[in-house]
Design a protein around this motif. Sequence first.
Motif, short mmCIF file in Angstrom:
data_model
loop_
_atom_site.label_atom_id
_atom_site.label_comp_id
_atom_site.label_asym_id
_atom_site.label_seq_id
_atom_site.Cartn_x
_atom_site.Cartn_y
_atom_site.Cartn_z
N LEU A 176 0.87 -1.17 0.00
CA LEU A 176 0.00 0.00 0.00
C LEU A 176 0.91 1.22 0.00
O LEU A 176 1.77 1.35 0.86
N THR A 177 0.71 2.09 -0.98
CA THR A 177 1.49 3.32 -1.06
C THR A 177 0.57 4.52 -0.85
O THR A 177 -0.41 4.68 -1.58
N LEU A 178 0.88 5.33 0.16
CA LEU A 178 0.16 6.57 0.41
C LEU A 178 0.99 7.70 -0.16
O LEU A 178 2.16 7.84 0.19
N SER A 179 0.40 8.49 -1.03
CA SER A 179 1.14 9.51 -1.77
C SER A 179 0.54 10.89 -1.52
O SER A 179 -0.69 11.07 -1.59
N THR A 180 1.42 11.85 -1.25
CA THR A 180 0.98 13.23 -1.12
C THR A 180 2.03 14.15 -1.70
O THR A 180 3.17 13.74 -1.94
N CYS A 181 1.64 15.38 -1.95
CA CYS A 181 2.57 16.33 -2.56
C CYS A 181 3.58 16.84 -1.54
O CYS A 181 3.37 16.77 -0.32
N VAL A 182 4.69 17.34 -2.05
CA VAL A 182 5.73 17.95 -1.22
C VAL A 182 5.64 19.45 -1.42
O VAL A 182 5.62 19.94 -2.56
N SER A 183 5.57 20.18 -0.33
CA SER A 183 5.39 21.64 -0.42
C SER A 183 6.42 22.29 -1.33
O SER A 183 7.62 22.02 -1.21
N ASP A 184 5.93 23.09 -2.27
CA ASP A 184 6.78 23.89 -3.17
C ASP A 184 7.63 23.05 -4.14
O ASP A 184 8.58 23.56 -4.73
N GLN A 185 7.29 21.77 -4.29
CA GLN A 185 8.02 20.92 -5.25
C GLN A 185 7.00 20.12 -6.06
O GLN A 185 6.65 19.01 -5.68
#
Length: 200
Positions: A176-185
Motif C-alpha cells: 500500500l502506497t500513500l502519496s501526497t505532494c511535497v510543499s513547493d516541489q
Amino acid sequence: YASYASQPDKIIDFAGLSERNPSIYAWITVPGTKIDYPVVMAERGEDFYLTHDAFGNKSYSGAIFAESYNSPDFSDRMTLLYGHNMRDGSMFHGLRAFQDAKFFDAHDSITIYWGDVCFTYKIIACYTTTDEHLLLQRDFADDAVWKDYLAGIGAQRDLSANLRDVEALSLDDRLLTLSTCVSDQDDKRLFVQAVLVNHE
C-alpha cells in the motif's frame, strides 16, 4: 487471500456512506496521525477527488482516493492512495510525521477497513520521490518488474528516507502506497509505503 483479512476493531457504516456516495469503498486509519477517512474510487475522472470531498462536494481539501487502475479489493501488488498535504493538518498532511525517525520507529501500522473485514499493513518506508505514475509506467504484474521495484525501495537516493525490513520483501507481498505532494516541489511526492500483513 482470506489469510490477510481480520475482524475489524470498529464498525464502519459502509451502507450509510454508500447512500451518500457509492464510490466510497473503504476507510483508512493511520494510528498516531489524524488520518481517519473514507476512501473513494475515482470513477468520474481520475482527478475528480482532487477538488471534491468524499461525498462529491466541491472542496479545496479533496478526498483520499484511489484511481480506477487499482482493484477495489486491495488484491493488487501495488495499491496507491492519494491525498492532499493540507496546511490545516487534514487529509494526508499527517504522512509528514513519518519523516521523523523517532516517529517512524514508534508507529508502524495502517488499517484499511473494507466491507466487514479489515487489512493491516506494516509501514516499511517513508521517502521523497519523483512524480512518476507507478501504475501507468510500470507493469507490476511482471515478476521481474515487481522484484526490481521492491529492491529499489531499499536503495533510496533520498538520504532522509526512513526504512525498516525492506530486505525481507518478496514477490508475494502486496504494498500500500500513500502519496501526497511535497510543499513547493510540484515534481516530488512523499511516499509512505506498507506491506500487507499475512495472519497465517
